[in-house]
Design an enzyme around this catalytic site. Structure first.
Site, PDB file in Angstrom:
ATOM      1  N   GLY A   1     -57.406 -54.194  31.299  1.00 55.01           N
ATOM      2  CA  GLY A   1     -56.435 -54.549  32.079  1.00 55.01           C
ATOM      3  C   GLY A   1     -56.152 -53.533  33.163  1.00 55.01           C
ATOM      4  CB  ILE A   2     -52.942 -52.091  34.325  1.00 57.38           C
ATOM      5  CG1 ILE A   2     -52.264 -53.609  34.805  1.00 57.38           C
ATOM      6  CG2 ILE A   2     -52.317 -50.930  35.474  1.00 57.38           C
ATOM      7  CD1 ILE A   2     -50.658 -53.672  34.573  1.00 57.38           C
ATOM      8  N   GLY A   3     -54.741 -50.297  32.964  1.00 57.00           N
ATOM      9  CA  GLY A   3     -55.465 -48.743  32.763  1.00 57.00           C
ATOM     10  C   GLY A   3     -56.816 -48.828  33.181  1.00 57.00           C
TER      11      GLY A   3
ATOM     12  CB  SER B   1     -42.380 -54.361  33.148  1.00 58.36           C
ATOM     13  OG  SER B   1     -42.126 -55.719  33.453  1.00 58.36           O
TER      14      SER B   1
ATOM     15  CE1 TYR C   1     -43.803 -55.034  27.675  1.00 59.25           C
ATOM     16  CE2 TYR C   1     -42.586 -56.028  29.479  1.00 59.25           C
ATOM     17  CZ  TYR C   1     -43.587 -55.313  29.286  1.00 59.25           C
ATOM     18  OH  TYR C   1     -44.538 -55.138  30.152  1.00 59.25           O
TER      19      TYR C   1
ATOM     20  N   GLY D   1     -54.008 -45.858  27.267  1.00 61.65           N
ATOM     21  CA  GLY D   1     -54.479 -47.446  27.195  1.00 61.65           C
ATOM     22  C   GLY D   1     -55.093 -47.920  28.432  1.00 61.65           C
ATOM     23  N   GLY D   2     -56.313 -47.225  28.422  1.00 62.34           N
ATOM     24  CA  GLY D   2     -57.135 -47.356  29.462  1.00 62.34           C
ATOM     25  C   GLY D   2     -58.497 -48.391  29.362  1.00 62.34           C
ATOM     26  CB  THR D   3     -59.551 -49.751  26.232  1.00 64.76           C
ATOM     27  OG1 THR D   3     -58.212 -50.609  25.959  1.00 64.76           O
ATOM     28  CG2 THR D   3     -59.763 -48.733  25.371  1.00 64.76           C
TER      29      THR D   3
HETATM   30  N1  LIG Z   1     -49.957 -57.346  32.569  1.00 62.55           N
HETATM   31  C1  LIG Z   1     -48.810 -57.652  33.024  1.00 62.55           C
HETATM   32  O1  LIG Z   1     -48.050 -58.637  33.518  1.00 62.55           O
HETATM   33  C2  LIG Z   1     -47.716 -56.255  32.986  1.00 62.55           C
HETATM   34  C3  LIG Z   1     -46.711 -56.258  33.678  1.00 62.55           C
HETATM   35  C4  LIG Z   1     -45.840 -55.230  33.850  1.00 62.55           C
HETATM   36  C5  LIG Z   1     -46.265 -53.977  33.272  1.00 62.55           C
HETATM   37  N2  LIG Z   1     -47.285 -54.174  32.165  1.00 62.55           N
HETATM   38  C6  LIG Z   1     -47.766 -52.863  31.681  1.00 62.55           C
HETATM   39  O2  LIG Z   1     -48.786 -52.486  32.144  1.00 62.55           O
HETATM   40  C7  LIG Z   1     -49.470 -51.836  30.914  1.00 62.55           C
HETATM   41  C8  LIG Z   1     -50.649 -52.209  30.620  1.00 62.55           C
HETATM   42  O3  LIG Z   1     -50.888 -53.661  30.266  1.00 62.55           O
HETATM   43  P1  LIG Z   1     -51.894 -54.563  30.749  1.00 62.55           P
HETATM   44  O4  LIG Z   1     -51.544 -55.682  31.229  1.00 62.55           O
HETATM   45  O5  LIG Z   1     -53.023 -53.958  31.421  1.00 62.55           O
HETATM   46  O6  LIG Z   1     -52.433 -55.029  29.107  1.00 62.55           O
HETATM   47  P2  LIG Z   1     -53.641 -54.723  28.190  1.00 62.55           P
HETATM   48  O7  LIG Z   1     -54.917 -55.197  29.116  1.00 62.55           O
HETATM   49  O8  LIG Z   1     -53.291 -55.410  26.827  1.00 62.55           O
HETATM   50  O9  LIG Z   1     -53.673 -53.142  28.171  1.00 62.55           O
HETATM   51  C9  LIG Z   1     -52.948 -52.284  27.391  1.00 62.55           C
HETATM   52  C10 LIG Z   1     -53.618 -50.982  26.920  1.00 62.55           C
HETATM   53  O10 LIG Z   1     -52.767 -50.262  26.142  1.00 62.55           O
HETATM   54  C11 LIG Z   1     -53.595 -50.085  24.923  1.00 62.55           C
HETATM   55  N3  LIG Z   1     -52.634 -49.800  23.767  1.00 62.55           N
HETATM   56  C12 LIG Z   1     -51.644 -50.827  23.441  1.00 62.55           C
HETATM   57  N4  LIG Z   1     -51.073 -50.288  22.325  1.00 62.55           N
HETATM   58  C13 LIG Z   1     -51.596 -49.160  22.129  1.00 62.55           C
HETATM   59  C14 LIG Z   1     -51.463 -47.939  21.353  1.00 62.55           C
HETATM   60  N5  LIG Z   1     -50.650 -47.962  20.185  1.00 62.55           N
HETATM   61  N6  LIG Z   1     -52.104 -46.939  21.417  1.00 62.55           N
HETATM   62  C15 LIG Z   1     -53.073 -46.734  22.187  1.00 62.55           C
HETATM   63  N7  LIG Z   1     -53.221 -47.749  23.219  1.00 62.55           N
HETATM   64  C16 LIG Z   1     -52.573 -48.785  23.087  1.00 62.55           C
HETATM   65  C17 LIG Z   1     -54.479 -51.156  24.746  1.00 62.55           C
HETATM   66  O11 LIG Z   1     -55.700 -50.771  23.854  1.00 62.55           O
HETATM   67  P3  LIG Z   1     -56.290 -51.550  22.692  1.00 62.55           P
HETATM   68  O12 LIG Z   1     -56.909 -52.493  23.406  1.00 62.55           O
HETATM   69  O13 LIG Z   1     -56.830 -50.648  21.983  1.00 62.55           O
HETATM   70  O14 LIG Z   1     -54.951 -52.162  22.145  1.00 62.55           O
HETATM   71  C18 LIG Z   1     -55.138 -51.311  26.145  1.00 62.55           C
HETATM   72  O15 LIG Z   1     -55.988 -50.353  26.510  1.00 62.55           O
HETATM   73  C19 LIG Z   1     -48.249 -51.962  29.566  1.00 62.55           C
HETATM   74  O16 LIG Z   1     -47.694 -50.965  29.409  1.00 62.55           O
HETATM   75  C20 LIG Z   1     -47.630 -53.159  30.131  1.00 62.55           C
HETATM   76  O17 LIG Z   1     -46.335 -53.253  29.619  1.00 62.55           O
HETATM   77  C21 LIG Z   1     -48.054 -55.248  32.538  1.00 62.55           C
END
Ligand SMILES: NC(=O)c1ccc[n+]([C@@H]2O[C@H](COP(=O)([O-])OP(=O)(O)OC[C@H]3O[C@@H](n4cnc5c(N)ncnc54)[C@H](OP(=O)(O)O)[C@@H]3O)[C@@H](O)[C@H]2O)c1
Length: 245
Positions: free
Chosen positions: A14-16, A134, A147, A10-12
């Site tokens: 946000g955080i990744g 989280s 979640y 999931g590096g596309t």
């Molecule tokens: N943002 C917050 O407030 C927060 C807080 C605590 C923890 N987190 C955790 O941080 C992680 C990253 O989240 P983010 O906030 O950076 O959100 P994000 O921008 O939506 O990033 C999520 C990443 O995961 C990928 N992904 C989702 N479902 C997938 C699947 N089935 N197979 C492969 N890749 C998948 C997405 O790819 P696609 O674009 O292709 O879907 C995207 O690259 C998550 O695990 C989230 O729970 C986030």
């Protein structure tokens, strides 16, 4: 020294994505995954030639098998794995459907579980795994029950893996972000107004006076992936700007 090879699920966006960018700036070789081709292509274009993107749905065990095979044939073994792919959709407990339950658990927990399992043969000795969980694991937020369960389950296996995988030189630690501004809010189905209210609330109540950004998390993840943290096991670093104090 040979470049360290890191896989970020999931590096596309946000955080990744921020972690991939930061690691590349420090001369790591980075492999990112994602399930949406358009997002993957855009990310790889932005990240440049030292980044490899592989389309792979983390909730599909056959996709994980293929991912490991591809990485093995192109890179051999890897130095680190950031288990980051995840999704969130708000739902109150009484209205949470079986479909949302399965989707959340399949991506955030089952997918993470089997990704780790299937990567073990191509993880070097020593190597580092970082789990993205989280703050929901230890602080309650309404409408996050499934979640929260998925992230708590993920966090719970870190200690077991640190014991089982110790003789292979694999260590596991946790990054626990607070509310972080990323595309996850929009993807969750929240309205723009609800997103703004959420971000405003966490900015105004945070000791740092602003919302956490993905770029705040990247150096912490790099620390946990790198040799700098080689004696840490099952350590959890909370990156929330102090909002849960
Ligand atoms: N943002 C917050 O407030 C927060 C807080 C605590 C923890 N987190 C955790 O941080 C992680 C990253 O989240 P983010 O906030 O950076 O959100 P994000 O921008 O939506 O990033 C999520 C990443 O995961 C990928 N992904 C989702 N479902 C997938 C699947 N089935 N197979 C492969 N890749 C998948 C997405 O790819 P696609 O674009 O292709 O879907 C995207 O690259 C998550 O695990 C989230 O729970 C986030």
């Amino acid at each position: 020294m040979k470049k360290q090879i890191i896989v970020i699920t999931g590096g596309t966006t946000g955080i990744g994505f921020a972690c991939a960018k930061y690691l590349l700036s420090l001369d790591y070789t980075v492999i990112i995954t994602g399930r949406t081709k358009e997002n993957l292509d855009t990310a790889v274009f932005k990240l440049g030639e030292n980044c490899v993107g592989i389309l792979s749905d983390t909730s599909s065990l056959s996709d994980i098998d293929e991912l490991v095979l591809k990485i093995k044939s192109q890179f051999g073994k890897i130095d680190g794995l950031f288990i980051n792919a995840g999704m969130f959709k708000a739902s109150n407990f009484e209205e949470t459907s079986e479909e949302l339950f399965d989707e959340t658990m399949n991506i955030n927990f089952k997918g993470a579980f089997f990704t780790i399992q299937k990567f073990i043969p191509i993880l070097k000795n020593p190597s580092s795994i970082v789990l993205n969980t989280s703050i929901v694991v230890f602080k309650s937020f309404a409408n996050t029950s499934v979640y929260t369960a998925s992230k708590s389950a993920l966090e719970s296996i870190a200690k077991v893996l640190n014991v089982e995988l110790a003789d292979r030189g694999i260590r596991v630690n946790i990054v626990s972000p607070g509310v972080t501004e990323s595309p996850i809010q929009k993807k969750s189905g929240m309205s723009d107004e609800a997103i703004n209210n959420l971000l405003d609330h966490f900015s105004s109540t945070s000791p740092i006076g602003r919302i956490v950004q993905p770029t705040d998390i990247a150096p912490i993840v790099e620390f946990l992936l790198s040799d700098k943290s080689q004696v840490l096991r099952n350590e959890k670093i909370i990156v929330d700007g102090g909002t849960t104090l």
